[in-house]
Design a protein around this motif. Sequence first.
Motif, mmCIF file in Angstrom:
data_model
loop_
_atom_site.group_PDB
_atom_site.id
_atom_site.type_symbol
_atom_site.label_atom_id
_atom_site.label_comp_id
_atom_site.label_asym_id
_atom_site.label_seq_id
_atom_site.Cartn_x
_atom_site.Cartn_y
_atom_site.Cartn_z
ATOM 1 N N ILE A 1 0.842 -1.198 0.000
ATOM 2 C CA ILE A 1 0.000 0.000 0.000
ATOM 3 C C ILE A 1 0.875 1.245 0.000
ATOM 4 O O ILE A 1 0.586 2.226 -0.694
ATOM 5 C CB ILE A 1 -0.953 -0.004 1.216
ATOM 6 C CG1 ILE A 1 -2.018 -1.098 1.048
ATOM 7 C CG2 ILE A 1 -1.627 1.358 1.366
ATOM 8 C CD1 ILE A 1 -2.933 -1.259 2.249
ATOM 9 N N GLU A 2 1.967 1.208 0.760
ATOM 10 C CA GLU A 2 2.883 2.356 0.780
ATOM 11 C C GLU A 2 3.493 2.581 -0.601
ATOM 12 O O GLU A 2 3.676 3.726 -1.038
ATOM 13 C CB GLU A 2 3.986 2.125 1.808
ATOM 14 C CG GLU A 2 4.857 3.342 2.035
ATOM 15 C CD GLU A 2 5.725 3.203 3.270
ATOM 16 O OE1 GLU A 2 6.051 4.236 3.876
ATOM 17 O OE2 GLU A 2 6.070 2.057 3.635
ATOM 18 N N GLU A 3 3.769 1.498 -1.313
ATOM 19 C CA GLU A 3 4.331 1.620 -2.660
ATOM 20 C C GLU A 3 3.344 2.274 -3.620
ATOM 21 O O GLU A 3 3.719 3.142 -4.415
ATOM 22 C CB GLU A 3 4.739 0.240 -3.184
ATOM 23 C CG GLU A 3 5.351 0.288 -4.572
ATOM 24 C CD GLU A 3 5.809 -1.078 -5.063
ATOM 25 O OE1 GLU A 3 5.798 -1.304 -6.288
ATOM 26 O OE2 GLU A 3 6.170 -1.920 -4.206
ATOM 27 N N ILE A 4 2.062 1.871 -3.549
ATOM 28 C CA ILE A 4 1.104 2.466 -4.487
ATOM 29 C C ILE A 4 0.781 3.906 -4.090
ATOM 30 O O ILE A 4 0.432 4.717 -4.958
ATOM 31 C CB ILE A 4 -0.186 1.619 -4.613
ATOM 32 C CG1 ILE A 4 -0.971 1.584 -3.297
ATOM 33 C CG2 ILE A 4 0.129 0.223 -5.132
ATOM 34 C CD1 ILE A 4 -2.320 0.880 -3.425
ATOM 35 N N ALA A 5 0.910 4.236 -2.804
ATOM 36 C CA ALA A 5 0.713 5.627 -2.389
ATOM 37 C C ALA A 5 1.746 6.516 -3.061
ATOM 38 O O ALA A 5 1.437 7.611 -3.548
ATOM 39 C CB ALA A 5 0.798 5.742 -0.870
#
Length: 230
Positions: A24-28
């Motif tokens: 999720i942090e990567e897609i943010a």
Amino acid sequence: MQSESQHGLGTTVPFSPEAIGTRIEEIAERVGGKRELANLAGIHETQLYKYIKGANSPSIAVAVALADTAKVSLDWLLLGKGESVPEANADAEYSYIPLYDAKISAGHGSWAEGAKVLTRLAFTRYSLRKKGLDPAKLSAVRVDGDSMLGLLDDGDTVMVDHSRNTLEGEGVYVIRLDDHMYAKRLQRQFDGSVHVISENKAYRDMVIPKSYQEEFEIIGRVVWAGGWMV
């Protein structure tokens, strides 16, 4: 903004929350930051942080919303299987920097709070990484006025690195002074004062004494600029 219950399903994802949080942090980062991802997916930003830290697991409906927002594979988001996006999808190579509808004034005026995102500008992740730039700390706005004419024209778009909010040396920065926003060239002098320089010599330079610098804030350094040639 929608709550999780408004997505229709409340069942949490029965997988490792820590692993999902990393993805999720990567897609943010890909969509322009955690706040932008939360807004686009219709969830609270504080809840998104809990997912990233592994404190909570997203519901299946929220996971679908996150995957749809970032255009990633749901299997990858939930399970880490395969690629985040199909190989044919060129979006995997790009980060999208939000362009806000407010203008940074290069002469007078202010950048209003609560500005909306007009669109997102695509930059290759390679080019940003090569320059040491974190997409989550970048934004783009437009210049208004002619005080930087010769370097920045009225209507040009600039990208601001908000992590570079101290004077590193001579460069063009976005600053706040007396509740006004400016895009200006800055130079630090030996006596600790800062010269605020306009490219257009029709405008007088400003000097900010060291004793006055509590009223002076560097918002970020301008790291890219672009505009039409016609």
